[in-house]
Design a protein around this motif. Structure first.
Motif, PDB file in Angstrom:
ATOM      1  N   VAL A 282       0.848  -1.192   0.000  1.00 50.67           N
ATOM      2  CA  VAL A 282       0.000   0.000   0.000  1.00 50.67           C
ATOM      3  C   VAL A 282       0.882   1.240   0.000  1.00 50.67           C
ATOM      4  O   VAL A 282       0.636   2.193  -0.755  1.00 50.67           O
ATOM      5  CB  VAL A 282      -0.942  -0.001   1.220  1.00 50.67           C
ATOM      6  N   SER A 283       1.918   1.223   0.808  1.00 52.17           N
ATOM      7  CA  SER A 283       2.819   2.368   0.894  1.00 52.17           C
ATOM      8  C   SER A 283       3.383   2.743  -0.468  1.00 52.17           C
ATOM      9  O   SER A 283       3.361   3.902  -0.881  1.00 52.17           O
ATOM     10  CB  SER A 283       3.950   2.040   1.872  1.00 52.17           C
ATOM     11  N   ARG A 284       3.883   1.740  -1.170  1.00 51.29           N
ATOM     12  CA  ARG A 284       4.459   2.014  -2.490  1.00 51.29           C
ATOM     13  C   ARG A 284       3.402   2.452  -3.497  1.00 51.29           C
ATOM     14  O   ARG A 284       3.649   3.345  -4.325  1.00 51.29           O
ATOM     15  CB  ARG A 284       5.174   0.764  -3.014  1.00 51.29           C
ATOM     16  N   ALA A 285       2.247   1.821  -3.429  1.00 51.38           N
ATOM     17  CA  ALA A 285       1.181   2.178  -4.372  1.00 51.38           C
ATOM     18  C   ALA A 285       0.737   3.620  -4.148  1.00 51.38           C
ATOM     19  O   ALA A 285       0.542   4.372  -5.108  1.00 51.38           O
ATOM     20  CB  ALA A 285       0.004   1.215  -4.226  1.00 51.38           C
ATOM     21  N   VAL A 286       0.595   4.007  -2.894  1.00 55.92           N
ATOM     22  CA  VAL A 286       0.169   5.370  -2.582  1.00 55.92           C
ATOM     23  C   VAL A 286       1.211   6.373  -3.094  1.00 55.92           C
ATOM     24  O   VAL A 286       0.858   7.399  -3.689  1.00 55.92           O
ATOM     25  CB  VAL A 286      -0.078   5.548  -1.071  1.00 55.92           C
ATOM     26  N   SER A 287       2.481   6.062  -2.871  1.00 55.64           N
ATOM     27  CA  SER A 287       3.538   6.945  -3.377  1.00 55.64           C
ATOM     28  C   SER A 287       3.434   7.137  -4.882  1.00 55.64           C
ATOM     29  O   SER A 287       3.557   8.252  -5.394  1.00 55.64           O
ATOM     30  CB  SER A 287       4.917   6.371  -3.049  1.00 55.64           C
ATOM     31  N   ALA A 288       3.206   6.036  -5.584  1.00 55.48           N
ATOM     32  CA  ALA A 288       3.103   6.111  -7.042  1.00 55.48           C
ATOM     33  C   ALA A 288       1.889   6.935  -7.460  1.00 55.48           C
ATOM     34  O   ALA A 288       1.971   7.767  -8.370  1.00 55.48           O
ATOM     35  CB  ALA A 288       3.023   4.704  -7.637  1.00 55.48           C
ATOM     36  N   LEU A 289       0.771   6.720  -6.766  1.00 54.96           N
ATOM     37  CA  LEU A 289      -0.449   7.457  -7.106  1.00 54.96           C
ATOM     38  C   LEU A 289      -0.307   8.939  -6.769  1.00 54.96           C
ATOM     39  O   LEU A 289      -0.864   9.803  -7.450  1.00 54.96           O
ATOM     40  CB  LEU A 289      -1.654   6.853  -6.372  1.00 54.96           C
ATOM     41  N   GLU A 290       0.446   9.202  -5.708  1.00 51.84           N
ATOM     42  CA  GLU A 290       0.718  10.592  -5.340  1.00 51.84           C
ATOM     43  C   GLU A 290       1.577  11.260  -6.408  1.00 51.84           C
ATOM     44  O   GLU A 290       1.317  12.396  -6.811  1.00 51.84           O
ATOM     45  CB  GLU A 290       1.479  10.606  -4.011  1.00 51.84           C
ATOM     46  N   ALA A 291       2.603  10.543  -6.837  1.00 54.77           N
ATOM     47  CA  ALA A 291       3.494  11.096  -7.859  1.00 54.77           C
ATOM     48  C   ALA A 291       2.729  11.413  -9.135  1.00 54.77           C
ATOM     49  O   ALA A 291       3.049  12.367  -9.840  1.00 54.77           O
ATOM     50  CB  ALA A 291       4.623  10.099  -8.150  1.00 54.77           C
ATOM     51  N   ARG A 292       1.701  10.618  -9.416  1.00 60.85           N
ATOM     52  CA  ARG A 292       0.884  10.862 -10.611  1.00 60.85           C
ATOM     53  C   ARG A 292      -0.245  11.850 -10.343  1.00 60.85           C
ATOM     54  O   ARG A 292      -1.092  12.058 -11.213  1.00 60.85           O
ATOM     55  CB  ARG A 292       0.269   9.542 -11.110  1.00 60.85           C
ATOM     56  N   ARG A 293      -0.253  12.416  -9.124  1.00 60.10           N
ATOM     57  CA  ARG A 293      -1.296  13.398  -8.761  1.00 60.10           C
ATOM     58  C   ARG A 293      -2.693  12.806  -8.803  1.00 60.10           C
ATOM     59  O   ARG A 293      -3.649  13.483  -9.164  1.00 60.10           O
ATOM     60  CB  ARG A 293      -1.250  14.646  -9.674  1.00 60.10           C
ATOM     61  N   PHE A 294      -2.812  11.537  -8.446  1.00 60.32           N
ATOM     62  CA  PHE A 294      -4.129  10.914  -8.365  1.00 60.32           C
ATOM     63  C   PHE A 294      -4.612  10.884  -6.922  1.00 60.32           C
ATOM     64  O   PHE A 294      -5.799  10.720  -6.648  1.00 60.32           O
ATOM     65  CB  PHE A 294      -4.096   9.479  -8.902  1.00 60.32           C
ATOM     66  N   VAL A 295      -3.675  11.019  -6.002  1.00 59.34           N
ATOM     67  CA  VAL A 295      -3.988  10.919  -4.568  1.00 59.34           C
ATOM     68  C   VAL A 295      -3.282  12.047  -3.831  1.00 59.34           C
ATOM     69  O   VAL A 295      -2.163  12.423  -4.179  1.00 59.34           O
ATOM     70  CB  VAL A 295      -3.513   9.552  -4.019  1.00 59.34           C
ATOM     71  N   VAL A 296      -3.961  12.593  -2.836  1.00 63.53           N
ATOM     72  CA  VAL A 296      -3.298  13.514  -1.913  1.00 63.53           C
ATOM     73  C   VAL A 296      -3.426  12.967  -0.507  1.00 63.53           C
ATOM     74  O   VAL A 296      -4.379  12.264  -0.179  1.00 63.53           O
ATOM     75  CB  VAL A 296      -3.919  14.937  -1.936  1.00 63.53           C
ATOM     76  N   ARG A 297      -2.439  13.292   0.327  1.00 61.59           N
ATOM     77  CA  ARG A 297      -2.536  12.864   1.719  1.00 61.59           C
ATOM     78  C   ARG A 297      -2.610  14.076   2.632  1.00 61.59           C
ATOM     79  O   ARG A 297      -1.975  15.101   2.387  1.00 61.59           O
ATOM     80  CB  ARG A 297      -1.404  11.938   2.109  1.00 61.59           C
ATOM     81  N   GLU A 298      -3.392  13.919   3.659  1.00 61.53           N
ATOM     82  CA  GLU A 298      -3.592  15.009   4.611  1.00 61.53           C
ATOM     83  C   GLU A 298      -3.309  14.459   6.003  1.00 61.53           C
ATOM     84  O   GLU A 298      -3.993  13.543   6.460  1.00 61.53           O
ATOM     85  CB  GLU A 298      -5.049  15.492   4.520  1.00 61.53           C
ATOM     86  N   GLU A 299      -2.272  14.975   6.618  1.00 59.16           N
ATOM     87  CA  GLU A 299      -1.917  14.479   7.957  1.00 59.16           C
ATOM     88  C   GLU A 299      -3.036  14.741   8.950  1.00 59.16           C
ATOM     89  O   GLU A 299      -3.643  15.807   8.946  1.00 59.16           O
ATOM     90  CB  GLU A 299      -0.637  15.172   8.442  1.00 59.16           C
TER      91      GLU A 299
END
Lengths: 145, 145
Positions: free
Chosen positions: B71-88
């Motif tokens: 999941v960690s790696r997938a989220v990073s990839a999706l973030e890099a593609r601007r498909f996902v944002v994370r909010e602390e």
DNA sequence: TATTGTTATACTCTATAACTATA
DNA sequence: TATAGTTATAGAGTATAACAATA
């Protein structure tokens, strides 16, 4: 916004198939990997030689729908473990007839029993009709027959 | 010597399941990989965020039964593609709430349609009863529910 | 030229251990 | 100490191109 999707994951066939395939493969992997250190393709090649007798690499490719590079590597590994011997054919020296050694047959006989037992425990949960439906559905879902 | 085995490959469930899983996965891979360059786990994570709304990585691990490293790696990839944002999250800064961006939603909406269409073509070959038997059999054959 | 088989290479997927930072 | 998440690494599986040897 969240609920415009037409289905849940539990209805998506590729997902369900992958989960079932992974579970059952991992379980049976214990047999061929744990006892004999084989990889999946090696087990499949051993199976074909044990089940259908001596074959050329090409035959195995055709019958098992495995690419020649995979078969090539699997045969090398099985040869290194003295489970398989190759005999060059005089009529065409590009071919070699592959056969199981005594040790190869022993491994096959052992593994095929495990396979049958394991398959039986898997199928025991289903009625004969369900099992038949399942089997035919899976064949339909596989591209190359 | 060749015919003492209890069954043909076509009766061995792990084999049938793997073939069907491979065929159907590869076919659908064309959608998420071909159009968006995603890997399988990325598609699954995108699916969960699109289908169930904002989630933490931990939520995705639990709901999708995917290991946290994947999941960690997938989220990073999706973030890099601007498909996902994370909010602390302020309450516990180890968590971050993951959400789809506009582009992420667009990709999800597109892919979910492909998924539905593809699933329909797969299931069209079966009667409702066969489809139901198949679905329940696959769930039974998957270890963790 | 075509076929059998090998080697090289890269990508995907999975699994696990070790780590950071937060609680 | 426990939990959320990351990084490193290796093993397994798959796919393809390039090659050698033979026909």
């Amino acid at each position: 916004m969240q609920d415009n999707s037409p289905f849940h994951l539990q209805d998506f066939m590729p997902y369900l198939l992958n989960r079932a395939a992974e579970s059952t493969s991992l379980e049976f992997q214990k047999a061929y990997k744990g006892k004999y250190g084989m990889l999946r393709t090696e087990w499949r090649v051993l199976f074909h030689l044990g089940r259908y007798g001596s074959l050329t690499a090409k035959d195995i490719c055709t019958r098992a729908s495995i690419h020649k590079t995979k078969v090539s590597r699997a045969v090398s590994a099985l040869e290194a473990r003295r489970f398989v011997v190759r005999e060059e054919m005089e009529t065409d020296r590009r071919h070699a007839l592959l056969s199981l050694t005594k040790a190869g047959h022993a491994a096959f006989d052992d593994l095929i029993k495990d396979a049958a037992r394991y398959n039986a425990t898997l199928m025991d949960r289903f009625t004969a009709e369900e099992a038949d439906t399942l089997r035919r559905a899976l064949i339909k879902l596989s591209t190359e027959n």
